[in-house]
Design a protein around this motif. Structure first.
Motif, short mmCIF file in Angstrom:
data_model
loop_
_atom_site.label_atom_id
_atom_site.label_comp_id
_atom_site.label_asym_id
_atom_site.label_seq_id
_atom_site.Cartn_x
_atom_site.Cartn_y
_atom_site.Cartn_z
N MET A 148 0.16 -11.51 5.30
CA MET A 148 0.60 -10.12 5.19
C MET A 148 1.22 -9.92 3.83
O MET A 148 2.06 -10.67 3.40
CB MET A 148 1.66 -9.86 6.24
CG MET A 148 2.20 -8.46 6.16
SD MET A 148 0.97 -7.33 6.72
CE MET A 148 0.85 -7.88 8.39
N PRO A 189 5.05 -5.10 1.56
CA PRO A 189 5.44 -4.70 2.89
C PRO A 189 4.26 -4.32 3.77
O PRO A 189 4.49 -3.72 4.80
CB PRO A 189 6.24 -3.44 2.61
CG PRO A 189 5.45 -2.80 1.53
CD PRO A 189 4.93 -3.93 0.69
N ASN A 190 3.06 -4.62 3.37
CA ASN A 190 2.03 -3.94 4.15
C ASN A 190 0.97 -4.80 4.80
O ASN A 190 1.20 -5.37 5.84
CB ASN A 190 1.45 -2.78 3.36
CG ASN A 190 2.31 -1.55 3.54
OD1 ASN A 190 2.52 -1.14 4.64
ND2 ASN A 190 2.85 -1.00 2.48
N MET A 191 -0.16 -4.92 4.22
CA MET A 191 -1.21 -5.46 5.07
C MET A 191 -1.99 -6.59 4.44
O MET A 191 -1.99 -6.78 3.25
CB MET A 191 -2.17 -4.36 5.46
CG MET A 191 -3.01 -3.88 4.35
SD MET A 191 -3.99 -2.52 4.94
CE MET A 191 -2.73 -1.60 5.80
N ILE A 231 0.83 -1.19 0.00
CA ILE A 231 0.00 0.00 0.00
C ILE A 231 0.87 1.25 0.00
O ILE A 231 2.06 1.19 0.23
CB ILE A 231 -1.05 0.01 1.13
CG1 ILE A 231 -0.49 0.48 2.44
CG2 ILE A 231 -1.71 -1.34 1.28
CD1 ILE A 231 -1.61 0.79 3.44
#
Lengths: 409, 409
Positions: B186, B189-191, B122
């Motif tokens: 995950m 690098p985010n969610m 994101i």
């Protein structure tokens, strides 16, 4: 290894006139361990408390509430570690009552004038006979100089004692404040309990004590979180011994009231923050500041969403300036009409997000620099109003899992 | 290593008349990876969706809502991995629109007839030109048999594709249901993003689709949690292609409506539970059943308090029958007038706590036996009413911290 938590400074742990503290080893769960503390108050002290909101509150919490609500002036406290006397039903209540009665009998007061506190394993029967057996030694040990010893006496898995003091002028008189706290180390085998005791020699009417204890809790212990789990035993007790000779404070809004509250809040904050600094597995101390909310409540919602997010907390552990996780937590905090394009985000002095998106001037290495620090302030500006709230928390490390996955031993 | 999650069974992934799926490698974030999926619908399908409640919802979620609310019948979906197009502001919205327009132009429909979905990093700009460049290949790949390929095409850090199907009689006709999901791995690098797509060939009026999708979400995707973090991109889309020749279902309360919902809920539950079984670091699959509540809402509060407690989740990881942590979570779930003496607690068939305290007949080895299983049901009886709710979650392991503390690479 706590995060920037100094050892207590004996020089600032002021004796409080009218308070004597005694500590002993009663062998409640383990031998050779300070596990029983008594706090003895001269007659005439003003006392109030704030207790856990957990509906599974422990037996001693139930008794504290009763004794504060209906009893005559509090004259003593009995605090044991090694057993929380929680989830123990009617038998637990009877055992807590027995510990109060045993101390009262030795002091020539009534059981209702004693407040009991327990921390340790839960759902196990309180060995009240060991408390009874230890009381004489604890009473014999009582002196005004035992604040540090008391901080040690209430430790469970805390790695350091937590004690702070403050002094200042209130109403033209020198006022002293001393306090101790414990937590949020997990008590093997069970749960964190946060205990805090703060005493001052100032003269304060009983009528304002409830408000004083609530406001101190709101500015300190109610603003720290390690993992979001509210214990069954959390208690904060505030004592004013009425010995300092100042004009009695009968309104917190008065200048004397404000001065006293500021002194006590300084101690309460340090005690509360010490719990986070010594939090299980903590490697970083994080202040989450949310400003620009319409109400304090919505600021708190956002701050707790950030402070409780396992994704945010693991990112702090990794020193990863992972903006998305923080913004996502803001987004799910429960403000239904939040406009994402109004959100600004800062890591210390670094402006990382603007209008809900990445700040074009933001450089990853700046965020990285802040995230590597052991003390970090996350600041979110909601752009909706004038309210501000701050919550203190720590990161989420492998060590947290290790500590809490450790089978009870 | 997912918890008891079978690989998709191709024999039960039924082609759905009126649905064709194409998948390609568009190099959106990494080369040689299926990352672009198109779903093409014949004219006349009934479509509805349920989307994240996160106020930081991603650009594609905003467009989906608009297109479903105002557009003519949906004819296509475009799904990319590698980039979530979240926290990207007006530019992100423009890029999501461009992806819709590009697919629409190739299919001879309007952009409003296309629903876009993105999952991945994101706060990074969506490389929409790579989506445009990949669309021809994805369209050329489209066949009714590509459900498994689509399940692979929407994977991010999922360790397995997630796809289930079901068949049954509705209104005397054989009805097929197929669905795919992804998450809650995950996204580096985010969610985590949870995506779910469920299609049936049944005839369902557009008027009942909203209710159908809400009820399916409530019984499945809205009842799973890994870490309590609600993503910016969560989406569930439900499609009825109206090809099966059954009498059009225009009420969910009808027997045909109930039969169809049961078939679809079976698929939705398996898809949602698959996300938990493949949860980050999960070693156990836990059903939290709360019964005897006054309302469904208070049952959910209690179930989520248990399912989100890091203390409870680490105890499951450790196979530690730590009753106190579960009861404490019940206590702080937010039911103000909860009477702890009315609480019963079970681990599978083992009655561990009664009337809010330890069951005298409970033996630690019985709790231990259940906690060592890979599938565990925690059952709490509140003793206040007739409502019941179930939430599915997983434990909290070292691997969770490792995955989420891993610096973005």
């Amino acid at each position: 290894m706590p995060v920037n938590l100094p050892l207590p400074d004996a020089a600032t742990l002021y004796p409080i006139a009218g308070v004597r503290i005694g500590v002993t080893e009663a062998g409640i769960r383990k031998a050779n361990r300070k596990d029983l503390t008594v706090v003895l108050l001269d007659a005439g002290a003003s006392v109030s408390g704030v207790f856990t909101s957990n509906r599974f509150c422990a037996a001693p919490v139930q008794l504290c509430r009763e004794h504060l609500a209906t009893g005559p002036g509090v004259r003593a406290m009995v605090i044991n570690t090694g057993n929380a006397n929680a989830g123990t039903g009617a038998d637990g209540l009877a055992r807590a009552q027995r510990s109060c009665a045993a101390l009262a009998q030795r002091l020539g007061i009534t059981a209702e004038q004693v407040l009991p506190f327990s921390t340790g394993v839960i759902m196990e029967s309180l060995p009240v006979e060991r408390i009874e057996a230890g009381l004489d030694a604890a009473i014999a040990d009582a002196t005004p100089d035992h604040w540090l010893k008391a901080a040690e006496g209430i430790m469970t898995t805390d790695t350091q004692p937590k004690a702070f003091g403050a002094r200042g002028l209130v109403g033209g008189k020198q006022i002293s404040v001393s306090g101790i706290s414990k937590g949020a180390g997990m008590i093997r085998p069970n749960m964190a309990t946060m205990l805090g005791f703060i005493a001052t020699d100032a003269c304060v009417s009983q009528a304002v004590m409830k408000q004083l204890s609530l406001e101190l809790a709101e500015g300190s212990f109610n603003r720290v979180t390690v993992d979001g789990d509210t214990s069954t035993n959390d208690s904060l007790v505030v004592i004013a011994t009425n010995k300092a000779g100042n004009a009695v404070i009968d309104s917190l809004a008065s200048s004397d009231g404000q001065a006293l509250k500021a002194l006590m809040l300084d101690v309460a904050r340090k005690l509360a923050q010490a719990i986070v600094r010594d939090g299980e597995g903590a490697t970083k101390f994080i202040s989450v500041v949310v400003q620009g909310g319409r109400t304090a409540e919505e600021c708190r919602k956002v701050a707790y969403a950030i402070a409780h997010s396992p994704l945010v907390k693991t990112a702090f552990f990794a020193s990863d300036p992972n903006l998305g996780r923080i913004l996502a937590a803001v987004g799910y905090a429960g403000i239904d009409d939040l406009d994402q394009t109004g959100i600004e985000l800062y890591l210390d002095d670094v402006h990382v997000a603007t209008q809900g998106g990445r700040n074009p001037d933001y450089r990853e290495e700046d965020g990285q620099r802040v995230m590597k620090q052991s003390e970090i302030t996350v600041r979110v500006a909601l752009g909706r109003g004038d309210a501000t709230e701050t919550v203190w928390t720590c990161d989420f490390s492998h060590e947290y899992v290790t500590i809490n996955a450790d089978y009870r031993s």
